[in-house]
Design a protein around this motif. Structure first.
Motif, PDB file in Angstrom:
ATOM      1  N   LEU A  78       0.811  -1.213   0.000  1.00 40.56           N
ATOM      2  CA  LEU A  78       0.000   0.000   0.000  1.00 40.56           C
ATOM      3  C   LEU A  78       0.848   1.268   0.000  1.00 40.56           C
ATOM      4  O   LEU A  78       0.478   2.264  -0.628  1.00 40.56           O
ATOM      5  N   ARG A  79       1.969   1.260   0.711  1.00 45.28           N
ATOM      6  CA  ARG A  79       2.797   2.456   0.835  1.00 45.28           C
ATOM      7  C   ARG A  79       4.087   2.288   0.056  1.00 45.28           C
ATOM      8  O   ARG A  79       4.705   1.213   0.048  1.00 45.28           O
ATOM      9  N   SER A 104      -3.569  -0.442  -3.779  1.00 44.49           N
ATOM     10  CA  SER A 104      -4.127   0.734  -3.108  1.00 44.49           C
ATOM     11  C   SER A 104      -5.397   0.384  -2.343  1.00 44.49           C
ATOM     12  O   SER A 104      -6.045  -0.621  -2.620  1.00 44.49           O
ATOM     13  N   TYR A 105      -5.700   1.190  -1.374  1.00 44.51           N
ATOM     14  CA  TYR A 105      -7.013   1.177  -0.724  1.00 44.51           C
ATOM     15  C   TYR A 105      -7.809   2.354  -1.264  1.00 44.51           C
ATOM     16  O   TYR A 105      -8.948   2.206  -1.694  1.00 44.51           O
ATOM     17  N   GLN A 106      -7.222   3.532  -1.261  1.00 44.42           N
ATOM     18  CA  GLN A 106      -7.791   4.677  -1.965  1.00 44.42           C
ATOM     19  C   GLN A 106      -7.431   4.565  -3.447  1.00 44.42           C
ATOM     20  O   GLN A 106      -6.316   4.188  -3.786  1.00 44.42           O
ATOM     21  N   ARG A 107      -8.377   4.902  -4.298  1.00 46.00           N
ATOM     22  CA  ARG A 107      -8.118   4.814  -5.735  1.00 46.00           C
ATOM     23  C   ARG A 107      -6.992   5.780  -6.118  1.00 46.00           C
ATOM     24  O   ARG A 107      -7.023   6.960  -5.752  1.00 46.00           O
ATOM     25  N   GLU A 112      -0.032   9.609  -9.367  1.00 40.25           N
ATOM     26  CA  GLU A 112       0.418   8.840  -8.210  1.00 40.25           C
ATOM     27  C   GLU A 112       1.041   7.514  -8.629  1.00 40.25           C
ATOM     28  O   GLU A 112       2.072   7.086  -8.079  1.00 40.25           O
ATOM     29  N   VAL A 113       0.440   6.873  -9.630  1.00 39.90           N
ATOM     30  CA  VAL A 113       0.990   5.610 -10.108  1.00 39.90           C
ATOM     31  C   VAL A 113       2.332   5.836 -10.797  1.00 39.90           C
ATOM     32  O   VAL A 113       3.294   5.084 -10.570  1.00 39.90           O
ATOM     33  N   PHE A 114       2.421   6.873 -11.616  1.00 38.85           N
ATOM     34  CA  PHE A 114       3.701   7.157 -12.265  1.00 38.85           C
ATOM     35  C   PHE A 114       4.785   7.438 -11.228  1.00 38.85           C
ATOM     36  O   PHE A 114       5.913   6.934 -11.331  1.00 38.85           O
ATOM     37  N   THR A 137      -6.429  -4.371  -8.377  1.00 37.74           N
ATOM     38  CA  THR A 137      -6.017  -3.041  -7.920  1.00 37.74           C
ATOM     39  C   THR A 137      -7.085  -1.982  -8.152  1.00 37.74           C
ATOM     40  O   THR A 137      -7.040  -0.911  -7.547  1.00 37.74           O
ATOM     41  N   HIS A 138      -8.018  -2.251  -9.073  1.00 37.79           N
ATOM     42  CA  HIS A 138      -9.061  -1.289  -9.452  1.00 37.79           C
ATOM     43  C   HIS A 138      -8.451  -0.029 -10.068  1.00 37.79           C
ATOM     44  O   HIS A 138      -9.070   1.038 -10.050  1.00 37.79           O
ATOM     45  N   PHE A 139      -7.263  -0.173 -10.614  1.00 30.25           N
ATOM     46  CA  PHE A 139      -6.641   0.910 -11.366  1.00 30.25           C
ATOM     47  C   PHE A 139      -6.441   0.442 -12.801  1.00 30.25           C
ATOM     48  O   PHE A 139      -5.900  -0.639 -13.041  1.00 30.25           O
ATOM     49  N   GLU A 140      -6.873   1.269 -13.756  1.00 31.05           N
ATOM     50  CA  GLU A 140      -6.747   0.913 -15.164  1.00 31.05           C
ATOM     51  C   GLU A 140      -5.671   1.772 -15.818  1.00 31.05           C
ATOM     52  O   GLU A 140      -5.795   2.995 -15.883  1.00 31.05           O
TER      53      GLU A 140
END
Length: 297
Positions: A78-79, A104-107, A112-114, A137-140
């Motif tokens: 997560l961190r 992540s927990y928050q989207r 942030e991903v980069f 991850t719920h990130f696309e």
């Protein structure tokens, strides 16, 4: 390392810890089959359920039992602080590469991903595979974001989600991504049922769950695709449809793979971290019937 078959074994465990002997035997089996790499601490390896010491122990056991086959270790957390710590310990244990999903927990946002990958890649001495797994991850990722990340130091592969079953659409999707990334960065397909299509569409690697249990089967499919024999690769996949249908019915590959490992005696019951459970009752019998139908043990 990020080409061909990367086989992902389970991390069998109880609430008391990792079942080290069983895990070592799974890794030894993959090394004996001469897979191209061994991927540990991915989703099948239940990395999110392990503490830092357990993760480091898994990597150490993997390297010790891989007989020189490259080990790619998941480092997601997560961190960013914890990702960096996981990366350092994986490298110290002898991992040849690392695998990172934007957990992540928050989207998370694109920036942030980069920044996550930029920070981690600058700290590495081994190559990194970007793990694109939106179902977890719920990130696309967009192709453009993949392109930005692929130019970072140490990034050498992208593990993409299942491609469209239509070979033309799949080929076009791989080609679009290929145009945005450096030539030394490979594209690997995940999602076992899509492996043949992905490889035939131009992917360089198969990041495989079933390969962690039946590496010879997965290698046969992979080698056919690598040799340009798309028809044979697709036939291998179609023959394994009883397994793919179980994946679809039970929400993915993890519970099916873990149940297979138990019913075939590769690991002891129960092998998943609570509250996760392997399939039981009629559902377990369906797995057994599929294995019998395919002649697998």
């Amino acid at each position: 390392m990020f080409t061909g078959l990367s086989a992902f074994p389970l991390t069998p465990m109880s609430e008391q810890g990792i079942k080290e002997y069983e895990f070592a035997r799974l890794v030894e089996h993959l090394a004996e089959a001469e897979v191209d790499s061994i991927g540990v601490l991915g989703s099948t390896g239940n990395y999110a359920y392990l503490n830092p010491d357990e993760r480091a122990r898994v990597v150490k056991l993997s390297v010790e039992n891989a007989a020189g086959v490259p080990v790619v270790a998941g480092i997601g957390a997560l961190r960013t602080r914890d990702v960096l710590a996981n990366a350092e310990r994986a490298q110290q244990a002898g991992a040849s590469g690392v695998l990172l999903a934007p957990v992540s927990y928050q989207r998370l946002t694109n920036d942030e991903v980069f920044d996550l990958y930029a920070t981690v890649s600058q700290s590495l001495s081994v190559p990194l595979c970007v793990y694109d797994n939106p179902g977890t991850t719920h990130f696309e990722f967009s192709d453009e974001l993949h392109g930005r990340i692929a130019h970072l130091p140490q990034v050498r592969s992208i593990k993409i989600p299942p491609v469209n079953s239509d070979i033309q659409a799949a080929t076009e999707r791989v080609a679009r991504l290929r145009k945005l990334i450096p030539s030394e960065v490979t594209i690997g397909i995940s999602g076992d049922a899509a492996a043949a299509t992905g490889l035939n569409a131009g992917c360089d690697a198969w990041y495989s769950v079933i390969g962690g249990l039946y590496p010879h089967l997965a290698l046969a499919l992979t080698r056919a695709a690598q040799a340009g024999d798309a028809q044979t690769a697709q036939q291998f996949s179609e023959q394994l449809e009883p397994l793919w249908s179980l994946y679809r019915e039970y929400g993915g590959s993890l519970r099916v793979a873990a149940t297979i490992a138990e019913v075939t005696g590769r690991v002891s019951q129960s092998c998943l971290p609570q509250p996760l459970q392997t399939l039981q009752g009629d559902n377990r019998r369906r797995v057994e019937q599929a294995l019998e139908q395919l002649g697998l043990d």
